[in-house]
Design an enzyme around this catalytic site. Structure first.
Site, PDB file in Angstrom:
ATOM      1  CG  HIS A 308       0.080  -6.511   4.116  1.00 35.65           C
ATOM      2  ND1 HIS A 308      -0.944  -5.695   4.518  1.00 35.65           N
ATOM      3  CD2 HIS A 308      -0.124  -7.717   4.708  1.00 35.65           C
ATOM      4  CE1 HIS A 308      -1.732  -6.387   5.333  1.00 35.65           C
ATOM      5  NE2 HIS A 308      -1.265  -7.606   5.462  1.00 35.65           N
ATOM      6  CG  ASP A 365       1.462 -15.554   5.341  1.00 39.74           C
ATOM      7  OD1 ASP A 365       1.388 -16.076   6.467  1.00 39.74           O
ATOM      8  OD2 ASP A 365       0.479 -15.133   4.714  1.00 39.74           O
TER       9      ASP A 365
HETATM   10  N1  ACO Z   1       5.821  -9.418  -6.264  1.00 35.66           N
HETATM   11  C1  ACO Z   1       5.991  -8.567  -7.296  1.00 35.66           C
HETATM   12  N2  ACO Z   1       5.246  -7.464  -7.532  1.00 35.66           N
HETATM   13  C2  ACO Z   1       4.267  -7.222  -6.648  1.00 35.66           C
HETATM   14  C3  ACO Z   1       4.019  -8.058  -5.538  1.00 35.66           C
HETATM   15  C4  ACO Z   1       4.843  -9.190  -5.358  1.00 35.66           C
HETATM   16  N3  ACO Z   1       4.648 -10.019  -4.356  1.00 35.66           N
HETATM   17  N4  ACO Z   1       2.976  -7.564  -4.835  1.00 35.66           N
HETATM   18  C5  ACO Z   1       2.573  -6.461  -5.463  1.00 35.66           C
HETATM   19  N5  ACO Z   1       3.358  -6.233  -6.581  1.00 35.66           N
HETATM   20  C6  ACO Z   1       3.271  -5.120  -7.508  1.00 35.66           C
HETATM   21  C7  ACO Z   1       2.017  -5.193  -8.384  1.00 35.66           C
HETATM   22  O1  ACO Z   1       2.283  -5.946  -9.570  1.00 35.66           O
HETATM   23  C8  ACO Z   1       1.760  -3.740  -8.647  1.00 35.66           C
HETATM   24  O2  ACO Z   1       2.686  -3.305  -9.616  1.00 35.66           O
HETATM   25  P1  ACO Z   1       2.262  -2.109 -10.662  1.00 35.66           P
HETATM   26  O3  ACO Z   1       1.964  -0.922  -9.805  1.00 35.66           O
HETATM   27  O4  ACO Z   1       3.453  -1.954 -11.541  1.00 35.66           O
HETATM   28  O5  ACO Z   1       1.062  -2.637 -11.380  1.00 35.66           O
HETATM   29  C9  ACO Z   1       2.145  -3.053  -7.323  1.00 35.66           C
HETATM   30  O6  ACO Z   1       3.115  -3.933  -6.721  1.00 35.66           O
HETATM   31  C10 ACO Z   1       0.988  -2.859  -6.366  1.00 35.66           C
HETATM   32  O7  ACO Z   1       0.380  -4.116  -6.180  1.00 35.66           O
HETATM   33  P2  ACO Z   1      -1.137  -4.353  -5.845  1.00 35.66           P
HETATM   34  O8  ACO Z   1      -1.542  -5.687  -6.385  1.00 35.66           O
HETATM   35  O9  ACO Z   1      -1.950  -3.165  -6.267  1.00 35.66           O
HETATM   36  O10 ACO Z   1      -1.124  -4.402  -4.277  1.00 35.66           O
HETATM   37  P3  ACO Z   1      -2.316  -4.877  -3.413  1.00 35.66           P
HETATM   38  O11 ACO Z   1      -2.274  -4.040  -2.204  1.00 35.66           O
HETATM   39  O12 ACO Z   1      -3.572  -4.921  -4.181  1.00 35.66           O
HETATM   40  O13 ACO Z   1      -1.944  -6.410  -3.109  1.00 35.66           O
HETATM   41  C11 ACO Z   1      -1.035  -8.332  -2.119  1.00 35.66           C
HETATM   42  C12 ACO Z   1      -1.361  -6.844  -1.951  1.00 35.66           C
HETATM   43  C13 ACO Z   1      -2.278  -9.114  -2.602  1.00 35.66           C
HETATM   44  C14 ACO Z   1      -0.634  -8.888  -0.762  1.00 35.66           C
HETATM   45  C15 ACO Z   1       0.097  -8.479  -3.132  1.00 35.66           C
HETATM   46  O14 ACO Z   1       1.218  -7.752  -2.700  1.00 35.66           O
HETATM   47  C16 ACO Z   1       0.480  -9.943  -3.367  1.00 35.66           C
HETATM   48  O15 ACO Z   1      -0.169 -10.623  -4.150  1.00 35.66           O
HETATM   49  N6  ACO Z   1       1.549 -10.449  -2.656  1.00 35.66           N
HETATM   50  C17 ACO Z   1       1.952 -11.833  -2.752  1.00 35.66           C
HETATM   51  C18 ACO Z   1       0.974 -12.732  -2.009  1.00 35.66           C
HETATM   52  C19 ACO Z   1       1.106 -12.626  -0.500  1.00 35.66           C
HETATM   53  O16 ACO Z   1       2.184 -12.660   0.053  1.00 35.66           O
HETATM   54  N7  ACO Z   1      -0.056 -12.531   0.183  1.00 35.66           N
HETATM   55  C20 ACO Z   1      -0.106 -12.484   1.638  1.00 35.66           C
HETATM   56  C21 ACO Z   1      -0.569 -11.169   2.129  1.00 35.66           C
HETATM   57  S1  ACO Z   1      -0.455 -11.108   3.869  1.00 35.66           S
HETATM   58  C22 ACO Z   1      -1.804 -11.939   4.423  1.00 35.66           C
HETATM   59  O17 ACO Z   1      -2.826 -12.029   3.816  1.00 35.66           O
HETATM   60  C23 ACO Z   1      -1.673 -12.588   5.668  1.00 35.66           C
END
Ligand code: ACO
Length: 431
Positions: A308, A365
């Site tokens: 998140h 979610d």
């Molecule tokens: N699985 C694996 N790795 C992940 C995940 C995941 N679900 N989410 C983040 N990471 C990793 C990234 O690859 C990144 O790794 P790195 O530092 O080695 O490059 C690190 O964690 C940080 O991730 P960011 O993308 O910078 O985190 P951000 O805060 O931008 O993104 C987000 C948050 C979009 C929710 C992301 O975690 C994601 O895509 N999750 C899956 C989709 C999801 O569940 N979305 C719902 C969000 S809740 C809502 O909107 C109601």
């Protein structure tokens, strides 16, 4: 105490900037005059470090896993409040008295029908149309049905009418979109049913079948709607504010928010989670392959429902939903292997250094799809359910913005241009 300030030094020139402090002690450096003072802008892709406004609606502390609407903890609202009461709280800033809630609820009942002409619009969609596309365009189309009302600058009474009609009608539109997709006749809203049972009846009854409304299902759905009702400046709410800041009306602004919510990185994640759990179940080879894939930087696969932007300890909504999923499945006597897979993934994620180091936890979610599935709501309606829940939050933010003391300001970010420098046009025969 002296007003706190921040200093920015650019090429040995020191500029002092004011610091704004929120009611929970959050502090932000006010850079609104930075460009005028220095000719520099700030760069913050994804706005992860930028407060776009001050707001009194929702407080969340991502590090501590706290979420409160107008000061009330989400746990208390989920347990004790109805969806309409929470909606009133978000929009008007205080809990309603019994009389206020009765009147508010009356406005919903009086306006749950959509104009008969709008039914023709449904006919134009193919049965394969995604209900989020239908919802977004139908909500925008609603603006055509209020002649004589100034939708851009409604009076307080007009606003009350528009806001409640929108929340009431979205439920009817959502159910009609579902009926359209399965080729069944529309079921009209009923005045004798409350918000959630009314929706369930429109979704699952038919001229030949009366859907039995179970209290457990109503409670689970109510909790989900409350948990989704607001989440401060997320992608879709920021969209509502940005579009509304151009003085677009409430319907147009919220329609844009629905489009933003549709994306799988935002509200569409609930659908993506269930897809992922179903694939893992169908393959039958366990979860490890998927955990490894999520950790592998050469793969674009992410564990959906994990991570998140702001919650970096745990998502308090996920905690409530997990319990809600267990309770509902137990009460309905459903043994869903997908819930088992979800629990196993959560256990692994909580112990795995990759996820721990990056503060990645199951989000709201992760379990919601399992509840929707148990209720019989199809996958492509999951994000629509999210939109119904988020409606009071979007409306509250639009209202707060248009009523902001000192007036609102059109949203218009800057950019750092990295494209080609000036060059002369070359005619096509010389390229
Ligand atoms: N699985 C694996 N790795 C992940 C995940 C995941 N679900 N989410 C983040 N990471 C990793 C990234 O690859 C990144 O790794 P790195 O530092 O080695 O490059 C690190 O964690 C940080 O991730 P960011 O993308 O910078 O985190 P951000 O805060 O931008 O993104 C987000 C948050 C979009 C929710 C992301 O975690 C994601 O895509 N999750 C899956 C989709 C999801 O569940 N979305 C719902 C969000 S809740 C809502 O909107 C109601």
């Amino acid at each position: 105490m002296d007003q706190e300030t921040a200093k920015i030094i650019i090429n040995d020139n020191v500029h002092e900037l004011p610091v704004i402090t929120g009611s929970e002690g959050e502090r932000g450096i006010d850079i609104s005059r930075l460009r005028a003072l220095t000719n520099y802008v700030t760069f913050d892709q994804g706005f992860g470090n930028t407060a776009s406004c001050s707001s009194a609606i929702t407080f969340l502390d991502g590090e501590a896993g706290i979420l409160r609407y107008r000061g009330y903890p989400i746990e208390q609202l989920a347990e004790h409040s109805s969806f309409l009461e929470t909606a009133y709280l978000l929009i008007y800033g205080h809990l309603p008295t019994a009389k206020q809630l009765r009147e508010f609820s009356g406005l919903f009942t009086n306006h749950s029908m959509i104009h008969e002409d709008m039914k023709n619009v449904f006919k134009g969609y193919p049965s394969t149309a995604h209900p989020m596309g239908i919802l977004a365009s139908m909500v925008c189309s609603l603006s055509a049905y209020y002649p004589g009302i100034d939708l851009v600058d409604p009076t307080p009474k007009q606003f009350d009418g528009i806001a409640t009609q929108l929340m009431s009608k979205i439920r009817t539109i959502a159910a009609f979109a579902y009926k359209k997709s399965i080729g069944e006749p529309f079921v009209y809203p009923r005045e004798d049913l409350e918000y959630v049972p009314n929706f369930l009846n429109m979704m699952f009854s038919s001229p030949t079948r009366q859907y039995k409304i179970y209290d457990e299902v109503v409670t689970a759905l109510k909790v989900l709607l409350i948990l989704h009702a607001d989440h401060e400046q997320n992608c879709s709410t920021s969209t509502v504010r940005l579009v509304g800041s151009a003085k677009a009306n409430l319907f147009a602004s919220i329609s844009a928010g629905i489009c933003a919510l549709w994306g799988p990185l935002h509200g569409g994640a609930n659908e993506a989670v269930l897809d992922m759990l179903e694939t893992i179940h169908k393959e039958g080879s366990g979860i490890d392959k998927y955990i490894d894939m999520a950790k592998d930087k050469s793969s674009s696969f992410l564990l959906m429902g994990v991570g998140h932007r702001v919650y970096k300890s745990f998502d308090p909504r996920a905690k409530i939903i997990k319990k809600c999923a267990h309770d509902l499945l137990h009460k309905l006597g459903i043994n869903d292997p997908l819930l088992e897979i979800a629990i196993k993934i959560e256990e692994k994620v909580l112990k795995d250094p990759y996820f721990i180091e990056r503060n990645l936890y199951p989000n709201v979610d992760f379990y919601s799809g399992i509840i929707y599935k148990a209720i019989g709501i199809p996958k492509d309606m999951f994000t629509v359910m999210f939109a119904i829940g988020r409606m009071p939050g979007w409306i509250a933010h639009w209202k707060e913005m248009v009523e902001a003391p000192g007036g609102m300001k059109i949203g218009r970010p800057r950019q750092i241009y990295v494209g080609a420098k000036t060059r002369d046009f070359v005619p096509i025969n010389k390229r």
